[in-house]
Design an enzyme around this catalytic site. Sequence first.
Site, short mmCIF file in Angstrom:
data_model
loop_
_atom_site.label_atom_id
_atom_site.label_comp_id
_atom_site.label_asym_id
_atom_site.label_seq_id
_atom_site.Cartn_x
_atom_site.Cartn_y
_atom_site.Cartn_z
N ASN A 255 8.26 0.56 8.14
CA ASN A 255 8.60 -0.17 6.91
C ASN A 255 10.10 -0.40 6.77
OD1 ASN A 255 7.55 -1.59 4.67
ND2 ASN A 255 8.24 0.04 3.30
N SER A 312 3.50 6.88 -1.30
CA SER A 312 3.69 7.99 -2.24
C SER A 312 4.99 8.68 -1.83
CB SER A 312 2.51 8.96 -2.18
OG SER A 312 2.50 9.70 -0.97
N GLU A 387 4.43 3.41 -5.31
CA GLU A 387 4.55 4.82 -4.98
C GLU A 387 3.60 5.56 -5.91
OE1 GLU A 387 6.51 6.26 -2.65
OE2 GLU A 387 7.82 4.60 -2.08
#
Length: 422
Positions: A255, A312, A387
């Site tokens: 990412n 998360s 998240e």
Amino acid sequence: MKASFLVPLLVTFGAAVGAAVDADRIDYEGYKVFRLAVGNNATQLSDLINSLSLSTWKGVPKAGHSSDIVVPPPKLEAFEQGTGGFDTEVLHDNLGASIQAESDFEVYAAGSANSTWFNSYHSYADHLQFLRDLQSSYPSNSEIVSAGRTVAGNTITGIHFYGSGGKGKKPAVVFHGTVHAREWITTMVVEYMAFNLLTNYASNAEIKSFVDKYDFYIFPILTAAGFLYTQSNDRLWRKNRQTNSASSCLGRDINRNWPYEWSVTGGASTNPCAEDYKGQAAADAPETQVLYKYIDSVKAAQGVKLFIDWHSYSQLFMTPYGYSCNVVASNNAELQSLASGFASSVRAVYGTSFKTGPICTTIYPATGCSVDYVDAVTNADYTFTTELRDTGNYGFVLPANQIQPSSVEAYAGVRYLLLNMN
């Protein structure tokens, strides 16, 4: 009826993986996780972290924020001496015990894709079996799909489902889970989206309208090799498992590797040993290559209405962009309105609060991220990243008893989006 197939036994994750556990496995016994209020002492705290070679769970310390820091037993005394002036809270008194409690998997019996799946975390092999079982229960409007292969050759497996109009004819909703290997709750929440929508399609008029209106492409585990490594060697591993020619350190943060504004500085690391290592070139991770090509092909064929990248922890629901704190999406006002509605809908279920806003100003700068690419290059209509739970009491090691509430409240947020997107 299918519930009877789930055997109420527990296995630890080392046994569940089905592969040999390496001798260098980190069990985290005796490790502690501390939360420190950084205040105006970000440089002092960063210097201490670097001098002791400690890992953090929320990136480098930032002034005015908190920092969650993992400390092994041999370094506890030095850490405590160096942080005497900080406001400190213990999040995990024994991280190894927390991981052990989280990692007692319920045994999954093939063919039993029912709600009891969400009572515990599971092995990688069982995740694949669950998807196959879910799809085989609804063969007329679903199929197993692959976005391609990971650096280790694992298939990036997803489930595609659709409504009465047939497949490939409606705008797509695309969800990516387990982009970072240690974020196990995202695997479960993304799977819950598929489970809830498919199992209730025939009996719930609202859900039927969602599935008739959109094609859903749901990929629970993007970083399969990294995910396997979290279940065999290091529960807190983040990246893929790609080799680096100039370093013995493994992995890229997929990412931070997408080919949009990848070269901008300040939003990812150029150090192969760092958890947010961006790679040697944009899209030089096999996962990134196949994922951006896959979503671009979906866009060309049918359009992408909604993309969500699931992560998360921190309880955030965010919008583009990560690469700059001074640039926002062209439809930013609408995105912020939808994000606020998502957060309000989540809060209405159990009272869980999510903050909203653009990535860069809400959490930190992040270059080469999927959300920026899918907004600016793929040109999806609505693009978000989230998240999930919690805000740090457990962090990445979220107990299994929070899987179901996390999933239910996240669906409430997604439901709001599906009802209110133009």
